[in-house]
Design an enzyme around this catalytic site. Structure first.
Site, short mmCIF file in Angstrom:
data_model
loop_
_atom_site.label_atom_id
_atom_site.label_comp_id
_atom_site.label_asym_id
_atom_site.label_seq_id
_atom_site.Cartn_x
_atom_site.Cartn_y
_atom_site.Cartn_z
N ASN A 84 0.67 -1.29 0.49
CA ASN A 84 -0.29 0.02 0.04
C ASN A 84 0.22 1.41 -0.06
O ASN A 84 1.82 1.23 0.04
CB ASN A 84 -0.82 -0.13 1.38
CG ASN A 84 -1.83 0.77 1.56
OD1 ASN A 84 -2.88 1.48 0.45
ND2 ASN A 84 -3.24 -0.65 1.25
N HIS A 114 23.49 0.94 12.92
CA HIS A 114 24.73 2.01 12.31
C HIS A 114 25.39 1.48 13.85
O HIS A 114 25.22 0.64 14.82
CB HIS A 114 24.13 3.29 12.67
CG HIS A 114 23.84 3.77 11.28
ND1 HIS A 114 23.73 4.19 10.34
CD2 HIS A 114 22.96 4.28 10.92
CE1 HIS A 114 23.31 4.16 8.99
NE2 HIS A 114 21.91 4.08 9.42
N GLY A 141 -1.34 -1.32 8.62
CA GLY A 141 -0.60 0.27 8.48
C GLY A 141 0.88 0.25 9.95
O GLY A 141 0.33 0.03 10.89
N THR A 164 11.11 -6.16 16.47
CA THR A 164 12.78 -5.83 16.65
C THR A 164 13.25 -7.58 16.42
O THR A 164 14.76 -7.53 16.22
CB THR A 164 12.52 -5.61 18.40
OG1 THR A 164 12.29 -6.47 19.40
CG2 THR A 164 12.31 -3.42 17.92
N LYS A 165 12.51 -8.64 16.83
CA LYS A 165 13.47 -10.29 16.81
C LYS A 165 12.30 -11.13 15.15
O LYS A 165 11.28 -9.92 15.69
CB LYS A 165 12.72 -10.85 17.88
CG LYS A 165 13.72 -9.83 18.64
CD LYS A 165 13.73 -10.33 20.03
CE LYS A 165 14.51 -9.89 21.57
NZ LYS A 165 14.07 -10.17 22.64
N ARG A 179 5.22 -8.29 20.37
CA ARG A 179 5.21 -9.44 20.75
C ARG A 179 4.15 -10.80 20.57
O ARG A 179 2.95 -10.00 19.96
CB ARG A 179 5.00 -9.54 22.95
CG ARG A 179 3.74 -8.41 22.91
CD ARG A 179 3.99 -8.26 24.77
NE ARG A 179 2.58 -7.49 24.97
CZ ARG A 179 1.83 -7.32 24.41
NH1 ARG A 179 2.63 -5.78 23.76
NH2 ARG A 179 0.68 -6.27 25.19
#
Length: 184
Positions: A84, A114, A141, A164-165, A179
């Site tokens: 989208n 970084h 979204g 993040t995982k 989660r």
């Protein structure tokens, strides 16, 4: 000695301000601009530009403008996938999106990393870790997927979540950080 582009492609730290990489980004910027400003009534031209910009675009995949990328050629999008409006795919590392994936508006797939060391950051070193989205996944979204994450097939990620995982197949995940709240 490896060029900065070879280092980036190998997943090693590199300097993004290298002239060869700057030329690749300029190419992607021009193609993205062509795609993003292509008349809505000309889907054939849009597909032609996408096939030139991206590493792979599967049959019947649809991407709505605007789309933002770093290089484009490190992105693979499977058949029948829908992306989208307002997607940002930063592809210093590979981004592999499976078939039949649904990607909501404003989703960000971010492969760059970084250094934590301030001197290395100041010197403009960076690297990247690939992102993989399994077949038939749905990213609602505003989802952000961080470097190195794999999302399994049929997984659903709720709106605004930050992944993040890795997420396994067949789960619903929400939140920041995302989660798992249940299996599907």
């Amino acid at each position: 000695m490896s060029s900065q582009k070879e280092r980036m492609l190998a997943g090693e730290p590199y300097l993004a301000e290298d002239p060869e990489l700057a030329a690749d980004r300029a190419r992607a910027e021009l193609l993205s601009e062509r795609f993003n400003t292509c008349p809505a009534g000309n889907p054939g031209e849009r597909q032609t530009v996408l096939r030139e910009l991206l590493g792979f675009l599967g049959e019947d995949a649809e991407i709505r403008a605007p789309l933002y990328v770093d290089y484009g050629y490190r992105i693979s999008i499977g058949a029948r996938t829908f992306v989208n409006f307002g997607a940002t795919f930063l592809d210093v590392a590979k981004i592999n999106i499976g078939a039949d994936v649904q990607i909501g508006p404003g989703v960000q797939l971010l492969t760059p990393t970084h250094p934590l060391d301030p001197a290395q950051r100041r010197a403009k070193w960076e690297a990247g870790e690939p992102i993989t989205i399994g077949d038939n996944a749905w990213l609602s979204g505003g989802v952000i997927v961080c470097p190195g994450v794999r999302i399994g097939e049929n997984a659903v990620v709720g709106a605004g979540s930050v992944v993040t995982k890795d997420l396994p197949a067949n789960v619903l995940a929400v939140g920041n950080p995302a989660r798992i709240i249940r299996e599907l």
